[in-house]
Write a protein that holds these residues in place. Structure first.
Motif, PDB file in Angstrom:
ATOM      1  N   PRO A   1       0.845  -1.208   0.000  1.00  0.00           N
ATOM      2  CA  PRO A   1       0.000   0.000   0.000  1.00  0.00           C
ATOM      3  C   PRO A   1       0.874   1.250   0.000  1.00  0.00           C
ATOM      4  CG  PRO A   1      -0.613  -1.504   1.778  1.00  0.00           C
ATOM      5  CD  PRO A   1       0.649  -2.022   1.193  1.00  0.00           C
ATOM      6  N   GLY A   2       0.397   2.275  -0.617  1.00  0.00           N
ATOM      7  CA  GLY A   2       1.135   3.537  -0.658  1.00  0.00           C
ATOM      8  C   GLY A   2       1.673   3.814  -2.040  1.00  0.00           C
ATOM      9  N   ALA A   3       2.176   5.010  -2.201  1.00  0.00           N
ATOM     10  CA  ALA A   3       2.638   5.455  -3.510  1.00  0.00           C
ATOM     11  C   ALA A   3       4.054   4.982  -3.843  1.00  0.00           C
ATOM     12  CB  ALA A   3       2.585   6.981  -3.578  1.00  0.00           C
ATOM     13  N   ARG A   4       4.847   4.691  -2.833  1.00  0.00           N
ATOM     14  CA  ARG A   4       6.237   4.304  -3.081  1.00  0.00           C
ATOM     15  C   ARG A   4       6.336   2.885  -3.620  1.00  0.00           C
ATOM     16  NH1 ARG A   4       9.389   6.415   2.264  1.00  0.00           N
ATOM     17  NH2 ARG A   4       8.895   8.602   2.010  1.00  0.00           N
ATOM     18  N   THR A   5       7.338   2.683  -4.468  1.00  0.00           N
ATOM     19  CA  THR A   5       7.644   1.341  -4.943  1.00  0.00           C
ATOM     20  C   THR A   5       9.139   1.104  -4.788  1.00  0.00           C
ATOM     21  OG1 THR A   5       7.981   2.079  -7.226  1.00  0.00           O
ATOM     22  CG2 THR A   5       5.769   1.317  -6.641  1.00  0.00           C
ATOM     23  N   GLY A   6       9.512  -0.151  -4.834  1.00  0.00           N
ATOM     24  CA  GLY A   6      10.915  -0.505  -4.760  1.00  0.00           C
ATOM     25  C   GLY A   6      11.369  -0.812  -3.349  1.00  0.00           C
ATOM     26  N   PRO A   7      12.674  -0.992  -3.185  1.00  0.00           N
ATOM     27  CA  PRO A   7      13.241  -1.359  -1.881  1.00  0.00           C
ATOM     28  C   PRO A   7      12.989  -0.329  -0.779  1.00  0.00           C
ATOM     29  CG  PRO A   7      14.830  -1.744  -3.628  1.00  0.00           C
ATOM     30  CD  PRO A   7      13.665  -1.016  -4.242  1.00  0.00           C
ATOM     31  N   ALA A   8      12.578   0.872  -1.147  1.00  0.00           N
ATOM     32  CA  ALA A   8      12.265   1.889  -0.134  1.00  0.00           C
ATOM     33  C   ALA A   8      11.144   1.412   0.792  1.00  0.00           C
ATOM     34  CB  ALA A   8      11.870   3.202  -0.795  1.00  0.00           C
ATOM     35  N   ASN A   9      10.313   0.491   0.320  1.00  0.00           N
ATOM     36  CA  ASN A   9       9.241  -0.045   1.163  1.00  0.00           C
ATOM     37  C   ASN A   9       9.796  -0.825   2.348  1.00  0.00           C
ATOM     38  OD1 ASN A   9       7.034   1.034  -0.168  1.00  0.00           O
ATOM     39  ND2 ASN A   9       6.935  -0.653  -1.614  1.00  0.00           N
ATOM     40  N   ILE A  10      10.928  -1.483   2.162  1.00  0.00           N
ATOM     41  CA  ILE A  10      11.542  -2.216   3.275  1.00  0.00           C
ATOM     42  C   ILE A  10      12.002  -1.230   4.339  1.00  0.00           C
ATOM     43  CG2 ILE A  10      13.441  -3.738   3.949  1.00  0.00           C
ATOM     44  CD1 ILE A  10      13.285  -4.882   1.064  1.00  0.00           C
ATOM     45  N   VAL A  11      12.615  -0.143   3.899  1.00  0.00           N
ATOM     46  CA  VAL A  11      13.070   0.894   4.824  1.00  0.00           C
ATOM     47  C   VAL A  11      11.867   1.510   5.534  1.00  0.00           C
ATOM     48  CG1 VAL A  11      14.244   3.127   5.006  1.00  0.00           C
ATOM     49  CG2 VAL A  11      15.140   1.353   3.470  1.00  0.00           C
ATOM     50  N   ARG A  12      10.807   1.764   4.785  1.00  0.00           N
ATOM     51  CA  ARG A  12       9.592   2.339   5.378  1.00  0.00           C
ATOM     52  C   ARG A  12       9.036   1.416   6.458  1.00  0.00           C
ATOM     53  NH1 ARG A  12       3.796   3.118   2.557  1.00  0.00           N
ATOM     54  NH2 ARG A  12       4.283   0.982   2.041  1.00  0.00           N
ATOM     55  N   PHE A  13       9.012   0.114   6.186  1.00  0.00           N
ATOM     56  CA  PHE A  13       8.530  -0.855   7.162  1.00  0.00           C
ATOM     57  C   PHE A  13       9.391  -0.830   8.425  1.00  0.00           C
ATOM     58  CE2 PHE A  13       8.929  -5.153   8.965  1.00  0.00           C
ATOM     59  CZ  PHE A  13       7.625  -5.353   9.377  1.00  0.00           C
ATOM     60  N   LEU A  14      10.704  -0.834   8.258  1.00  0.00           N
ATOM     61  CA  LEU A  14      11.602  -0.832   9.415  1.00  0.00           C
ATOM     62  C   LEU A  14      11.449   0.435  10.251  1.00  0.00           C
ATOM     63  CD1 LEU A  14      14.786  -2.365   7.761  1.00  0.00           C
ATOM     64  CD2 LEU A  14      13.170  -3.488   9.315  1.00  0.00           C
ATOM     65  N   VAL A  15      11.289   1.580   9.591  1.00  0.00           N
ATOM     66  CA  VAL A  15      11.105   2.848  10.311  1.00  0.00           C
ATOM     67  C   VAL A  15       9.788   2.819  11.083  1.00  0.00           C
ATOM     68  CG1 VAL A  15      10.671   5.329   9.989  1.00  0.00           C
ATOM     69  CG2 VAL A  15      12.560   4.213   8.780  1.00  0.00           C
ATOM     70  N   GLU A  16       8.715   2.344  10.424  1.00  0.00           N
ATOM     71  CA  GLU A  16       7.417   2.273  11.105  1.00  0.00           C
ATOM     72  C   GLU A  16       7.459   1.321  12.299  1.00  0.00           C
ATOM     73  OE1 GLU A  16       4.470   1.281   8.201  1.00  0.00           O
ATOM     74  OE2 GLU A  16       4.656   3.212   7.179  1.00  0.00           O
ATOM     75  N   MET A  17       8.149   0.198  12.148  1.00  0.00           N
ATOM     76  CA  MET A  17       8.252  -0.746  13.262  1.00  0.00           C
ATOM     77  C   MET A  17       9.056  -0.139  14.411  1.00  0.00           C
ATOM     78  SD  MET A  17       6.350  -3.220  12.589  1.00  0.00           S
ATOM     79  CE  MET A  17       6.763  -4.230  13.986  1.00  0.00           C
ATOM     80  N   GLY A  18      10.091   0.617  14.095  1.00  0.00           N
ATOM     81  CA  GLY A  18      10.850   1.307  15.133  1.00  0.00           C
ATOM     82  C   GLY A  18       9.992   2.313  15.882  1.00  0.00           C
ATOM     83  N   GLN A  19       9.178   3.055  15.131  1.00  0.00           N
ATOM     84  CA  GLN A  19       8.290   4.035  15.766  1.00  0.00           C
ATOM     85  C   GLN A  19       7.253   3.346  16.654  1.00  0.00           C
ATOM     86  OE1 GLN A  19       6.815   6.060  12.305  1.00  0.00           O
ATOM     87  NE2 GLN A  19       8.513   7.515  12.256  1.00  0.00           N
ATOM     88  N   ARG A  20       6.688   2.243  16.165  1.00  0.00           N
ATOM     89  CA  ARG A  20       5.707   1.507  16.968  1.00  0.00           C
ATOM     90  C   ARG A  20       6.347   0.934  18.226  1.00  0.00           C
ATOM     91  NH1 ARG A  20       2.300  -1.904  12.461  1.00  0.00           N
ATOM     92  NH2 ARG A  20       1.448  -0.092  11.392  1.00  0.00           N
ATOM     93  N   GLY A  21       7.557   0.436  18.096  1.00  0.00           N
ATOM     94  CA  GLY A  21       8.264  -0.097  19.258  1.00  0.00           C
ATOM     95  C   GLY A  21       8.524   0.987  20.293  1.00  0.00           C
ATOM     96  N   ARG A  22       8.918   2.155  19.813  1.00  0.00           N
ATOM     97  CA  ARG A  22       9.168   3.283  20.706  1.00  0.00           C
ATOM     98  C   ARG A  22       7.882   3.703  21.407  1.00  0.00           C
ATOM     99  NH1 ARG A  22      10.787   6.995  17.138  1.00  0.00           N
ATOM    100  NH2 ARG A  22      12.462   5.614  16.539  1.00  0.00           N
ATOM    101  N   GLN A  23       6.767   3.786  20.664  1.00  0.00           N
ATOM    102  CA  GLN A  23       5.482   4.154  21.271  1.00  0.00           C
ATOM    103  C   GLN A  23       5.052   3.119  22.296  1.00  0.00           C
ATOM    104  OE1 GLN A  23       2.961   4.549  17.850  1.00  0.00           O
ATOM    105  NE2 GLN A  23       3.601   6.647  17.426  1.00  0.00           N
ATOM    106  N   PHE A  24       5.286   1.850  21.998  1.00  0.00           N
ATOM    107  CA  PHE A  24       4.938   0.791  22.936  1.00  0.00           C
ATOM    108  C   PHE A  24       5.743   0.929  24.227  1.00  0.00           C
ATOM    109  CE2 PHE A  24       5.683  -3.454  24.695  1.00  0.00           C
ATOM    110  CZ  PHE A  24       4.370  -3.832  24.955  1.00  0.00           C
ATOM    111  N   ALA A  25       7.050   1.185  24.074  1.00  0.00           N
ATOM    112  CA  ALA A  25       7.908   1.326  25.254  1.00  0.00           C
ATOM    113  C   ALA A  25       7.501   2.534  26.090  1.00  0.00           C
ATOM    114  CB  ALA A  25       9.371   1.441  24.827  1.00  0.00           C
ATOM    115  N   ILE A  26       7.175   3.624  25.443  1.00  0.00           N
ATOM    116  CA  ILE A  26       6.741   4.822  26.168  1.00  0.00           C
ATOM    117  C   ILE A  26       5.422   4.562  26.879  1.00  0.00           C
ATOM    118  CG2 ILE A  26       5.888   7.193  25.880  1.00  0.00           C
ATOM    119  CD1 ILE A  26       8.022   7.475  23.633  1.00  0.00           C
ATOM    120  N   GLY A  27       4.503   3.882  26.190  1.00  0.00           N
ATOM    121  CA  GLY A  27       3.214   3.552  26.798  1.00  0.00           C
ATOM    122  C   GLY A  27       3.377   2.623  27.983  1.00  0.00           C
ATOM    123  N   ALA A  28       4.255   1.642  27.862  1.00  0.00           N
ATOM    124  CA  ALA A  28       4.485   0.701  28.961  1.00  0.00           C
ATOM    125  C   ALA A  28       5.109   1.416  30.147  1.00  0.00           C
ATOM    126  CB  ALA A  28       5.375  -0.444  28.498  1.00  0.00           C
TER     127      ALA A  28
END
Length: 119
Positions: free
Chosen positions: A76-103
């Motif tokens: 999903p989204g407008a980007r194509t190519g390997p940039a999607n892997i980077v986008r996934f890793l960045v989003e997972m890092g952000q979610r992990g950080r939010q989870f840690a802050i919430g905990a």
């Protein structure tokens, strides 16, 4: 070793079942399922190769390649190519950080309530 061909057959079936998704330009597969599947395929391929299971390794590499194409061109989204892997890793890092802050925030609210003194 016959197990090598059984694993190869499973991989070939996976490739056949993934081909329509790769071909469908309107398909949108979430990165949360496609990136882990791509990674697992690559890990399996490496593992099979270290065990001397050449055909299984090639089949798992084919599955990893199919998932890589899905990650790059059917996310999903407008980007194509390997940039999607980077986008996934960045989003997972952000979610992990939010989870840690919430905990951490929940721990502080539990400790913030003082105990009542007994009379």
């Amino acid at each position: 070793m016959w197990q090598d061909f059984v694993f190869l057959a499973g991989s070939v079936l996976s490739i056949v079942f993934l081909a329509p998704t790769v071909r469908d330009s309107s398909a949108r597969i979430p990165l949360g399922s496609s990136v882990p599947s791509m990674t697992i395929g690559a890990v399996y391929s490496f593992t099979y190769s270290t065990m001397g299971m050449t055909f299984s390794s090639l089949g798992a590499a084919g599955v990893a390649i199919m998932w890589s194409l899905i990650v790059c061109y059917r996310a999903p989204g407008a980007r194509t190519g390997p940039a999607n892997i980077v986008r996934f890793l960045v989003e997972m890092g952000q979610r992990g950080r939010q989870f840690a802050i919430g905990a951490r925030g929940n721990d502080q609210t539990v400790r913030a309530e003082p105990e009542q003194a007994a009379d």
